[in-house]
Design an enzyme around this catalytic site. Sequence first.
Site, PDB file in Angstrom:
ATOM      1  N   ASP A  31     -24.360   7.585  20.106  1.00  0.00           N
ATOM      2  CA  ASP A  31     -22.945   7.682  20.472  1.00  0.00           C
ATOM      3  C   ASP A  31     -22.794   7.490  21.982  1.00  0.00           C
ATOM      4  O   ASP A  31     -23.608   7.984  22.769  1.00  0.00           O
ATOM      5  CB  ASP A  31     -22.400   9.052  20.054  1.00  0.00           C
ATOM      6  CG  ASP A  31     -20.884   9.075  20.018  1.00  0.00           C
ATOM      7  OD1 ASP A  31     -20.308   9.147  18.928  1.00  0.00           O
ATOM      8  OD2 ASP A  31     -20.259   9.021  21.113  1.00  0.00           O
ATOM      9  N   ILE A  32     -21.751   6.797  22.369  1.00  0.00           N
ATOM     10  CA  ILE A  32     -21.522   6.506  23.794  1.00  0.00           C
ATOM     11  C   ILE A  32     -21.106   7.761  24.570  1.00  0.00           C
ATOM     12  O   ILE A  32     -21.258   7.825  25.787  1.00  0.00           O
ATOM     13  CB  ILE A  32     -20.452   5.390  23.947  1.00  0.00           C
ATOM     14  CG1 ILE A  32     -20.587   4.669  25.260  1.00  0.00           C
ATOM     15  CG2 ILE A  32     -19.044   5.935  23.734  1.00  0.00           C
ATOM     16  CD1 ILE A  32     -19.769   3.385  25.355  1.00  0.00           C
ATOM     17  N   ASN A  87     -15.662  12.474   9.923  1.00  0.00           N
ATOM     18  CA  ASN A  87     -14.256  12.760  10.186  1.00  0.00           C
ATOM     19  C   ASN A  87     -13.394  11.771   9.408  1.00  0.00           C
ATOM     20  O   ASN A  87     -13.682  10.565   9.402  1.00  0.00           O
ATOM     21  CB  ASN A  87     -13.965  12.639  11.689  1.00  0.00           C
ATOM     22  CG  ASN A  87     -14.745  13.654  12.511  1.00  0.00           C
ATOM     23  OD1 ASN A  87     -14.937  14.790  12.081  1.00  0.00           O
ATOM     24  ND2 ASN A  87     -15.195  13.252  13.687  1.00  0.00           N
ATOM     25  N   GLY A  93      -9.869  14.122  12.779  1.00  0.00           N
ATOM     26  CA  GLY A  93     -10.439  13.773  14.081  1.00  0.00           C
ATOM     27  C   GLY A  93     -11.069  12.395  14.145  1.00  0.00           C
ATOM     28  O   GLY A  93     -11.803  12.089  15.081  1.00  0.00           O
ATOM     29  N   GLN A  94     -10.770  11.542  13.154  1.00  0.00           N
ATOM     30  CA  GLN A  94     -11.343  10.187  13.167  1.00  0.00           C
ATOM     31  C   GLN A  94     -10.609   9.321  14.183  1.00  0.00           C
ATOM     32  O   GLN A  94      -9.372   9.275  14.186  1.00  0.00           O
ATOM     33  CB  GLN A  94     -11.239   9.552  11.772  1.00  0.00           C
ATOM     34  CG  GLN A  94     -11.876   8.181  11.699  1.00  0.00           C
ATOM     35  CD  GLN A  94     -11.765   7.547  10.304  1.00  0.00           C
ATOM     36  OE1 GLN A  94     -11.094   8.081   9.428  1.00  0.00           O
ATOM     37  NE2 GLN A  94     -12.410   6.412  10.126  1.00  0.00           N
ATOM     38  N   HIS A 100     -18.015   6.376   9.354  1.00  0.00           N
ATOM     39  CA  HIS A 100     -19.262   6.649  10.070  1.00  0.00           C
ATOM     40  C   HIS A 100     -19.652   8.099   9.907  1.00  0.00           C
ATOM     41  O   HIS A 100     -18.804   8.983   9.777  1.00  0.00           O
ATOM     42  CB  HIS A 100     -19.159   6.293  11.558  1.00  0.00           C
ATOM     43  CG  HIS A 100     -17.941   6.839  12.236  1.00  0.00           C
ATOM     44  ND1 HIS A 100     -16.698   6.282  12.093  1.00  0.00           N
ATOM     45  CD2 HIS A 100     -17.773   7.900  13.048  1.00  0.00           C
ATOM     46  CE1 HIS A 100     -15.813   6.971  12.804  1.00  0.00           C
ATOM     47  NE2 HIS A 100     -16.448   7.970  13.384  1.00  0.00           N
ATOM     48  N   HIS A 102     -21.732  11.192  11.737  1.00  0.00           N
ATOM     49  CA  HIS A 102     -22.337  11.667  12.986  1.00  0.00           C
ATOM     50  C   HIS A 102     -23.588  12.482  12.638  1.00  0.00           C
ATOM     51  O   HIS A 102     -23.521  13.384  11.787  1.00  0.00           O
ATOM     52  CB  HIS A 102     -21.376  12.602  13.740  1.00  0.00           C
ATOM     53  CG  HIS A 102     -20.087  11.986  14.181  1.00  0.00           C
ATOM     54  ND1 HIS A 102     -19.817  11.653  15.492  1.00  0.00           N
ATOM     55  CD2 HIS A 102     -18.960  11.655  13.484  1.00  0.00           C
ATOM     56  CE1 HIS A 102     -18.591  11.152  15.589  1.00  0.00           C
ATOM     57  NE2 HIS A 102     -18.050  11.148  14.381  1.00  0.00           N
TER      58      HIS A 102
END
Length: 114
Positions: A31-32, A87, A93-94, A100, A102
């Site tokens: 994740d960035i 999410n 919270g998407q 995807h 996490h």
Amino acid sequence: MLAENLFQRIIEGKIPANVIHDDEHCLAFHDISPQAPVHVLIIPKKIIPTHDVLTREDGPLMGHLHLVGLKLAKDLGLVDGYRLVINCKDRGGQTVPHLHMHLLGGRDFHWPPG
Ligand code: 5GP
């Protein structure tokens, strides 16, 4: 509000990502904006915008994502546990409209989540 889908562009190689797993069905990359010492995103290559559009035929694919998550957790040394999160839509919270998972680890997590 969901942002423009960028994970499809990562799959297509148009946007760089720190990829740690790539197979026929999914891609995993760091994740960035990591929320834990380990924060990896596992995404299907099939275009699925969010969790609540899944159908029975997606069952094997979703099982595969979980097993890749398990393998990566082991590879990344998360022997004391980890958290997998999906999410769904705005209230979940998407922010990126491509399904995807996490994989979070390397610190303690609490319940209930924020
Ligand atoms: P969501 O909020 O949709 O469940 O998760 C989206 C995740 O994508 C966030 O954790 C966010 O930091 C991550 N993200 C957003 N843009 C990028 C990007 O360009 N590259 C990577 N590697 N992660 C991103």
